[in-house]
Write a protein that holds these residues in place. Structure first.
Motif, mmCIF file in Angstrom:
data_model
loop_
_atom_site.group_PDB
_atom_site.id
_atom_site.type_symbol
_atom_site.label_atom_id
_atom_site.label_comp_id
_atom_site.label_asym_id
_atom_site.label_seq_id
_atom_site.Cartn_x
_atom_site.Cartn_y
_atom_site.Cartn_z
ATOM 1 N N GLY A 118 -13.009 -19.833 -11.808
ATOM 2 C CA GLY A 118 -13.747 -20.463 -10.798
ATOM 3 C C GLY A 118 -13.988 -19.531 -9.331
ATOM 4 N N SER A 156 -14.703 -26.886 -17.946
ATOM 5 C CA SER A 156 -14.108 -28.089 -17.871
ATOM 6 C C SER A 156 -12.865 -27.955 -16.891
ATOM 7 C CB SER A 156 -13.328 -28.464 -19.249
ATOM 8 O OG SER A 156 -12.451 -27.335 -19.641
ATOM 9 N N TRP A 157 -12.444 -29.106 -16.332
ATOM 10 C CA TRP A 157 -11.371 -29.531 -15.624
ATOM 11 C C TRP A 157 -10.884 -30.946 -16.210
ATOM 12 C CZ3 TRP A 157 -9.268 -26.605 -11.743
ATOM 13 C CH2 TRP A 157 -8.230 -27.392 -10.875
ATOM 14 N N ALA A 193 -8.195 -22.731 -11.440
ATOM 15 C CA ALA A 193 -9.496 -22.712 -12.232
ATOM 16 C C ALA A 193 -9.527 -21.186 -12.774
ATOM 17 C CB ALA A 193 -10.609 -22.955 -11.410
ATOM 18 N N ALA A 233 -11.496 -30.808 -7.821
ATOM 19 C CA ALA A 233 -11.677 -30.185 -9.203
ATOM 20 C C ALA A 233 -12.381 -29.090 -8.810
ATOM 21 C CB ALA A 233 -12.301 -31.064 -10.119
ATOM 22 N N VAL A 256 -4.981 -26.897 -5.042
ATOM 23 C CA VAL A 256 -5.840 -26.096 -6.328
ATOM 24 C C VAL A 256 -6.126 -24.633 -5.874
ATOM 25 C CG1 VAL A 256 -6.394 -28.384 -7.462
ATOM 26 C CG2 VAL A 256 -7.891 -27.105 -5.818
ATOM 27 N N CYS A 281 -12.431 -35.734 -13.658
ATOM 28 C CA CYS A 281 -12.035 -35.125 -14.865
ATOM 29 C C CYS A 281 -13.391 -34.750 -15.544
ATOM 30 C CB CYS A 281 -11.576 -36.254 -15.814
ATOM 31 S SG CYS A 281 -11.393 -35.663 -17.572
ATOM 32 N N VAL A 338 -14.966 -26.165 -10.834
ATOM 33 C CA VAL A 338 -15.228 -25.693 -12.562
ATOM 34 C C VAL A 338 -16.498 -24.601 -11.871
ATOM 35 C CG1 VAL A 338 -16.787 -26.221 -14.280
ATOM 36 C CG2 VAL A 338 -14.919 -27.776 -13.537
ATOM 37 N N ARG A 387 -5.388 -32.257 -12.327
ATOM 38 C CA ARG A 387 -5.175 -30.857 -11.892
ATOM 39 C C ARG A 387 -5.658 -29.694 -12.872
ATOM 40 N NH1 ARG A 387 0.123 -28.913 -9.495
ATOM 41 N NH2 ARG A 387 -1.284 -27.753 -7.885
ATOM 42 N N GLY A 388 -6.617 -30.205 -13.645
ATOM 43 C CA GLY A 388 -7.314 -29.021 -14.360
ATOM 44 C C GLY A 388 -6.767 -28.689 -15.663
ATOM 45 N N PRO A 389 -7.039 -27.307 -16.249
ATOM 46 C CA PRO A 389 -6.520 -27.056 -17.424
ATOM 47 C C PRO A 389 -4.917 -26.741 -17.463
ATOM 48 C CG PRO A 389 -8.406 -25.515 -16.745
ATOM 49 C CD PRO A 389 -8.096 -26.683 -15.518
ATOM 50 N N TRP A 444 -15.901 -32.348 -18.009
ATOM 51 C CA TRP A 444 -16.292 -31.556 -19.560
ATOM 52 C C TRP A 444 -17.690 -31.347 -19.563
ATOM 53 C CZ3 TRP A 444 -12.398 -29.726 -23.092
ATOM 54 C CH2 TRP A 444 -12.757 -29.153 -24.003
#
Length: 473
Positions: free
Chosen positions: A39, A23-24, A36, A452, A411, A65, A454, A28-30, A67
């Motif tokens: 990642g 997921s992200w 990541a 993003a 990122v 976004c 993942v 800006r992700g988790p 998942w």
């Protein structure tokens, strides 16, 4: 007892795959940190290099976004705001849902009313449009609830993204008048609490849910101030003053500290904007002596250029109160980056600010905390790196080799940083104490959205497409 054990094991078997989904899940992700954790995206990529798929999209500045096998975005096409869902494996559009907005908010000439990034908990996706409010869908696109919100009063458009905090969906709506922070029940969309923020006339940054010392707090940037709020009831915890006039960036955290960096025109010592007292300016320019200014009464210069900003309620007239409010803001503004330690209450500006820097400040890209360092990228493709604990600069305003403005936030993954210019060049550089550029990847389209990451894949939204790049050098 045996039956209970089997039931619990069965329930656990249903939960584990959900939690294990790649997921992200937000801007800006988790945790909103831009990192990541596992990642390993490619260093080199482009139209013919490591391209998994490419899907044409309507306009929009929201970031992917993600998942599991779903990607969620927002878009604008023919005055229709929509939420999009794509298959992460193929880029195929799975569904699109229109937002019931009666009119579209105005934006900056480079802006877009589909700028807020969705957030997800793996079961539902939560979407914000300034032109309408909040919407919630399940993963099949079935609407779960909607929450209309007042039409925003801000000339540049809304862009802050929602975040999740326990059972809440939180969105900040800072605008020229009637700013507020809102927490909704994520199951029903009902208001749990709302905090008025009248001292924050302009802000575009996304809040951060800061977890530390067994507590959680919601940290929100805004005009001149950084503030923290209780998750449970929105009560104010602490605040730090002496910051930028306009916040386009979002806070980050790491190594037990909180970091924020922001720059806005008129806040540097060498180019500070000062405004005369209303009475003094009126004596020279209030032609009809009604103690108000219309546009034709303000001479060419910085005040006429900012007429729509000073005119908070957008009625084409500047009142003494509106003028004096902007005078106060310009008098106290300071462009800077700061680190804040936790544990304070009230105004902690003099007690909990660990360090401050005034070089290398970004306008729109948020700071990145990664591997004990703070990385900043400013317009012109100038990167800076600081020791996160002390603020000591490792390098300052060194060239990435990709000119132009920067709107996407950097990122990171696998010891590397990815920074995209508006011109569509994605620079990859090592996250070390010296600037070491590994690649400059030209996509041939403008990039405004934050990438993003993942697993082995990198997802980049351009002006007209969503790209997925796969593993490989």
């Amino acid at each position: 007892m045996r039956t209970l054990t089997i039931t619990l094991l069965a329930a656990a078997s249903c939960v584990i795959p959900l939690l294990a989904q790649p997921s992200w899940p937000q801007f800006r992700g988790p945790n909103g940190l831009g990192i990541a954790p596992q990642g390993n995206p490619p260093i080199h990529f482009g139209a013919s290099t490591n391209l998994l798929w490419k899907t044409a999209l309507p306009s929009g500045h929201s970031s992917p976004c993600i998942w599991g096998d779903r990607i969620f975005l927002t878009s604008l096409e023919k005055d229709q705001l929509e939420t999009l869902c794509l298959d992460r494996r193929t880029g195929r559009l799975l569904w699109r849902r229109a937002a019931p907005a009666e009119r579209i908010e105005p934006t900056h000439r480079l802006g877009n009313p589909a700028s807020s990034t969705p957030t997800t908990d793996g079961d539902r996706v939560y979407v914000h449009f300034g032109s309408f409010g909040m919407l919630c869908y399940d993963f099949d696109g079935k609407e779960q609830w909607r929450k209309p919100l007042p039409f925003p009063v801000i000339e540049y458009g809304s862009s802050a993204s929602p975040i999740l905090a326990g059972d809440l969906v939180v969105i900040v709506c800072d605008q020229d008048i009637h700013s507020y922070l809102l927490a909704l029940d994520r199951a029903t969309g009902q208001t749990v609490w709302k905090v008025e923020r009248p001292e924050f006339p302009r802000g575009f940054g996304t809040p951060l849910l800061w977890r530390h010392d067994a507590i959680e707090e919601i940290v929100v940037p805004g005009t001149l101030w950084l503030k923290s709020y209780n998750v449970k009831d929105g009560g104010e915890r602490w605040k730090v003053h002496g910051l930028a006039r306009v916040f386009c960036t979002s806070p980050v955290a790491g190594d037990g500290l909180l970091f924020v960096a922001a720059w806005a025109p008129g806040g540097d010592a060498a180019s500070r904007i000062t405004m005369p007292a209303f009475e003094s300016f009126a004596g020279e320019n209030d032609k009809n002596k009604d103690a108000r200014f219309t546009k034709d009464e303000v001479p060419p210069g910085p005040f006429l250029e900012r007429f729509s900003q000073i005119d908070a309620n957008k009625d084409q007239v500047i009142t003494p109160e509106e003028w004096k409010s902007m005078v106060d803001i310009f008098a106290r503004v300071e462009n800077c980056a700061v680190a804040v330690r936790p544990g304070g209450r009230g105004d902690i500006s003099d007690t909990h600010v660990v360090w401050k820097q005034t070089r290398g400040l970004p306008y729109v890209p948020s700071p990145l905390f990664y591997e004990g360092r703070i990385f900043l990228v400013k317009n012109g493709g100038l990167a800076s790196c600081f020791d996160a604990k002390t603020g000591k600069p490792f390098y300052l305003e060194e060239r990435l080799g990709a000119l132009g403005d920067y709107y996407a936030s950097p990122v990171a993954a696998n010891g590397r940083i990815y920074s995209a210019s508006q011109n569509g060049v994605v620079v990859v550089f090592n996250a070390g104490e010296t600037l070491d550029v590994l690649a400059r990847n030209e996509l041939g389209e403008p990039v405004m959205a934050t990438p993003a990451i993942v697993d082995e894949s990198l997802y980049i939204r351009t002006a007209g497409h969503l790209y997925a790049f796969g593993a490989g050098e």
